[in-house]
Design a protein around this motif. Structure first.
Motif, PDB file in Angstrom:
ATOM      1  N   ASN A  27     -14.988 -13.578 -17.363  1.00  0.00           N
ATOM      2  CA  ASN A  27     -14.960 -12.360 -18.179  1.00  0.00           C
ATOM      3  C   ASN A  27     -14.275 -12.577 -19.566  1.00  0.00           C
ATOM      4  OD1 ASN A  27     -15.239  -9.764 -15.949  1.00  0.00           O
ATOM      5  ND2 ASN A  27     -16.846 -11.023 -16.649  1.00  0.00           N
ATOM      6  N   VAL A  28     -12.870 -12.896 -19.405  1.00  0.00           N
ATOM      7  CA  VAL A  28     -11.987 -13.380 -20.501  1.00  0.00           C
ATOM      8  C   VAL A  28     -12.700 -14.561 -21.124  1.00  0.00           C
ATOM      9  CG1 VAL A  28      -9.774 -13.693 -21.221  1.00  0.00           C
ATOM     10  CG2 VAL A  28     -10.085 -12.354 -19.113  1.00  0.00           C
ATOM     11  N   GLY A  29     -13.165 -15.643 -20.483  1.00  0.00           N
ATOM     12  CA  GLY A  29     -13.588 -16.680 -21.378  1.00  0.00           C
ATOM     13  C   GLY A  29     -14.607 -16.266 -22.134  1.00  0.00           C
ATOM     14  N   ILE A  30     -15.632 -15.592 -21.846  1.00  0.00           N
ATOM     15  CA  ILE A  30     -16.685 -15.090 -22.513  1.00  0.00           C
ATOM     16  C   ILE A  30     -16.263 -14.498 -23.614  1.00  0.00           C
ATOM     17  CG2 ILE A  30     -18.743 -13.420 -22.522  1.00  0.00           C
ATOM     18  CD1 ILE A  30     -19.363 -14.225 -19.642  1.00  0.00           C
ATOM     19  N   LEU A  31     -15.309 -13.515 -23.526  1.00  0.00           N
ATOM     20  CA  LEU A  31     -14.639 -12.895 -24.733  1.00  0.00           C
ATOM     21  C   LEU A  31     -14.040 -13.812 -25.557  1.00  0.00           C
ATOM     22  CD1 LEU A  31     -12.962  -9.865 -22.855  1.00  0.00           C
ATOM     23  CD2 LEU A  31     -15.117  -9.630 -24.141  1.00  0.00           C
ATOM     24  N   TYR A  32     -13.617 -14.719 -25.172  1.00  0.00           N
ATOM     25  CA  TYR A  32     -12.939 -15.834 -26.354  1.00  0.00           C
ATOM     26  C   TYR A  32     -13.999 -16.506 -26.744  1.00  0.00           C
ATOM     27  CZ  TYR A  32      -7.895 -15.594 -24.967  1.00  0.00           C
ATOM     28  OH  TYR A  32      -6.511 -15.239 -24.859  1.00  0.00           O
ATOM     29  N   SER A  33     -15.197 -16.484 -26.397  1.00  0.00           N
ATOM     30  CA  SER A  33     -16.211 -17.415 -26.803  1.00  0.00           C
ATOM     31  C   SER A  33     -17.007 -16.403 -27.777  1.00  0.00           C
ATOM     32  CB  SER A  33     -17.161 -18.006 -25.861  1.00  0.00           C
ATOM     33  OG  SER A  33     -17.886 -16.872 -25.275  1.00  0.00           O
ATOM     34  N   GLY A  34     -16.554 -15.216 -28.033  1.00  0.00           N
ATOM     35  CA  GLY A  34     -17.365 -14.303 -28.867  1.00  0.00           C
ATOM     36  C   GLY A  34     -18.440 -13.924 -28.651  1.00  0.00           C
ATOM     37  N   ASN A  35     -18.793 -13.765 -27.022  1.00  0.00           N
ATOM     38  CA  ASN A  35     -19.918 -13.267 -26.606  1.00  0.00           C
ATOM     39  C   ASN A  35     -19.646 -12.117 -25.453  1.00  0.00           C
ATOM     40  OD1 ASN A  35     -22.292 -15.234 -27.440  1.00  0.00           O
ATOM     41  ND2 ASN A  35     -20.675 -16.483 -26.721  1.00  0.00           N
ATOM     42  N   ALA A  36     -20.681 -11.426 -24.868  1.00  0.00           N
ATOM     43  CA  ALA A  36     -20.529 -10.138 -24.237  1.00  0.00           C
ATOM     44  C   ALA A  36     -20.698 -10.668 -22.716  1.00  0.00           C
ATOM     45  CB  ALA A  36     -21.487  -9.180 -24.724  1.00  0.00           C
ATOM     46  N   TYR A  37     -19.784 -10.349 -21.874  1.00  0.00           N
ATOM     47  CA  TYR A  37     -20.260 -10.535 -20.506  1.00  0.00           C
ATOM     48  C   TYR A  37     -21.008  -9.504 -19.763  1.00  0.00           C
ATOM     49  CZ  TYR A  37     -16.263  -7.242 -18.996  1.00  0.00           C
ATOM     50  OH  TYR A  37     -15.509  -6.091 -18.912  1.00  0.00           O
ATOM     51  N   ALA A  38     -21.761  -9.773 -18.779  1.00  0.00           N
ATOM     52  CA  ALA A  38     -22.616  -8.702 -18.059  1.00  0.00           C
ATOM     53  C   ALA A  38     -22.556  -9.306 -16.496  1.00  0.00           C
ATOM     54  CB  ALA A  38     -24.071  -9.043 -18.470  1.00  0.00           C
ATOM     55  N   ASN A  39     -21.575  -8.442 -15.927  1.00  0.00           N
ATOM     56  CA  ASN A  39     -21.451  -8.819 -14.385  1.00  0.00           C
ATOM     57  C   ASN A  39     -22.574  -8.256 -13.585  1.00  0.00           C
ATOM     58  OD1 ASN A  39     -18.798 -10.077 -14.955  1.00  0.00           O
ATOM     59  ND2 ASN A  39     -17.741  -7.861 -14.847  1.00  0.00           N
ATOM     60  N   LEU A  40     -23.054  -9.172 -12.846  1.00  0.00           N
ATOM     61  CA  LEU A  40     -24.006  -8.612 -12.036  1.00  0.00           C
ATOM     62  C   LEU A  40     -23.818  -8.745 -10.264  1.00  0.00           C
ATOM     63  CD1 LEU A  40     -26.931 -11.044 -13.441  1.00  0.00           C
ATOM     64  CD2 LEU A  40     -26.211  -8.906 -14.144  1.00  0.00           C
TER      65      LEU A  40
END
Length: 213
Positions: A44-57
């Motif tokens: 989740n934090v890594g996706i935020l650092y990449s400028g994208n949005a996480y979607a937990n399934l």
């Protein structure tokens, strides 16, 4: 295991770098197909650092439901772990579409901090950082986007209303795909609270849960 915020930062920025190496996409939903664990938090934090949005399934959901959510997201990549490769391949996603979180959870520093933070200059406060899926009572779960600004406002309100200062130890009970997880996640990140993940083995058993707490 126990992890520090320094480890979380390194793992998450490592993952962000691995995401960016897959393509210069930004503001895109990236599904996370993992159990609630340090790996999920890193994702989740890594996706935020990449400028994208996480979607937990919910990796335990029926395959058809998971496939419906993945088809809805149309992801560039999926963050998962080696243990879940067969399940995702069975849904039609080849290995080159998958990124394993354990590749980022290493002692090496894989990222260029300045380059990573400069990338985030492209993000504005109304951009999405998270996609939460509805329960799907109509048969098809729908994705709802949460923006950076709405969550900052929500967390500011939470700390003011609940009189929290960041010294709390939180037992994290909410499933990662529920909206309540957002509160736990951001209370931990914004104030440095200690976050203890409640094991699935006692999450739905009140007596065991009290003993754990």
């Amino acid at each position: 295991g126990e992890y520090t915020f320094a480890q979380l930062e390194r793992f998450a920025k490592n993952l962000a770098t691995l995401i960016v190496k897959r393509g210069d996409f930004i503001r895109k939903p990236i599904p996370v197909f993992l159990p609630k664990s340090m790996g999920n938090i890193v994702a989740n934090v890594g996706i935020l650092y990449s400028g994208n949005a996480y979607a937990n399934l919910d990796y335990k959901s029926p395959a058809q439901r998971v496939k419906g959510m993945l088809d809805n997201l149309a992801p560039e990549i999926i963050i998962t772990s080696a243990a879940h490769i067969p399940a995702l391949e069975a849904l039609g996603y080849s290995k080159d579409k998958l990124l394993l979180v354990e590749e980022a959870m290493v002692i090496e520093t894989l990222y260029d901090n300045q380059a990573l933070l400069k990338r985030l200059d492209r993000i504005i406060d109304t951009d999405p950082y998270c996609i939460i899926h509805t329960s799907g009572s109509t048969g098809i779960p729908k994705g709802v986007g949460l923006s950076h600004r709405s969550t900052i406002d929500f967390i500011d309100w939470s700390f003011d209303t609940l009189n929290l200062d960041g010294n709390e130890v939180m037992a994290s009970l909410a499933p990662i795909y529920f909206d309540a997880y957002t509160l736990e996640f951001w209370m931990m990140l914004s104030k440095g609270s200690t976050w203890v993940v409640v094991p699935d083995s006692c999450a739905t058993f009140p007596v065991k849960l009290v003993e754990f707490i």
